[in-house]
Design a protein around this motif. Sequence first.
Motif, short mmCIF file in Angstrom:
data_model
loop_
_atom_site.label_atom_id
_atom_site.label_comp_id
_atom_site.label_asym_id
_atom_site.label_seq_id
_atom_site.Cartn_x
_atom_site.Cartn_y
_atom_site.Cartn_z
N LYS A 78 0.85 -1.20 0.00
CA LYS A 78 0.00 0.00 0.00
C LYS A 78 0.88 1.25 0.00
N LYS A 79 1.94 1.25 0.83
CA LYS A 79 2.87 2.38 0.86
C LYS A 79 3.61 2.52 -0.48
N GLU A 118 2.50 1.61 -3.37
CA GLU A 118 1.54 2.10 -4.35
C GLU A 118 1.31 3.60 -4.19
N GLU A 119 1.27 4.06 -2.96
CA GLU A 119 1.11 5.49 -2.72
C GLU A 119 2.29 6.28 -3.29
N LYS A 120 3.51 5.75 -3.11
CA LYS A 120 4.69 6.39 -3.69
C LYS A 120 4.61 6.40 -5.21
N ILE A 135 1.92 6.40 -7.13
CA ILE A 135 0.92 7.37 -7.57
C ILE A 135 1.46 8.79 -7.42
N LYS A 136 2.15 9.05 -6.32
CA LYS A 136 2.76 10.37 -6.12
C LYS A 136 3.80 10.65 -7.19
N PRO A 173 -3.02 11.60 -7.68
CA PRO A 173 -4.18 10.78 -8.05
C PRO A 173 -4.86 11.21 -9.35
N TRP A 212 -2.75 10.09 -12.19
CA TRP A 212 -2.78 8.63 -12.22
C TRP A 212 -4.05 8.14 -12.91
#
Length: 118
Positions: A46-47, A49-51, A53-54, A59, A62
């Motif tokens: 999850k972390k 994936e957040e990186k 997307i950033k 978002p 993306w």
Amino acid sequence: MNTDRCSKEKKDARLLETLKAWAVDQHLGEEKMLEMSLEEVREYFKKAEEKMIKKAGGPCKWKNLSDIKKAERKATMIEEAVSELGKDAFNDLSNEEKCIFQLFIWDGCGCHKDLNTV
């Protein structure tokens, strides 16, 4: 690796050594993932994936990417995340184990000697 000393073979040896290092990171990362709980793996990705997307611009950007671009970036993210776990696992190894995983031998003149024996 057993080759002659031409520049192409030297380059091939360096590339194979790099590929071996990548494979070690992937293997150790996969092994470390197997030791983690499902929740820990989920949180870790999850972390990551957040990186991802950033890094893509957030978002909104993306969402505007094509499905193919998203799939490519997700595959890269997974590979990098597993590699990162592998590098952490490698750092936890003893010096002896590190030497074994890093071992790569290139014999730069053995090819002709082998051919000469035949």
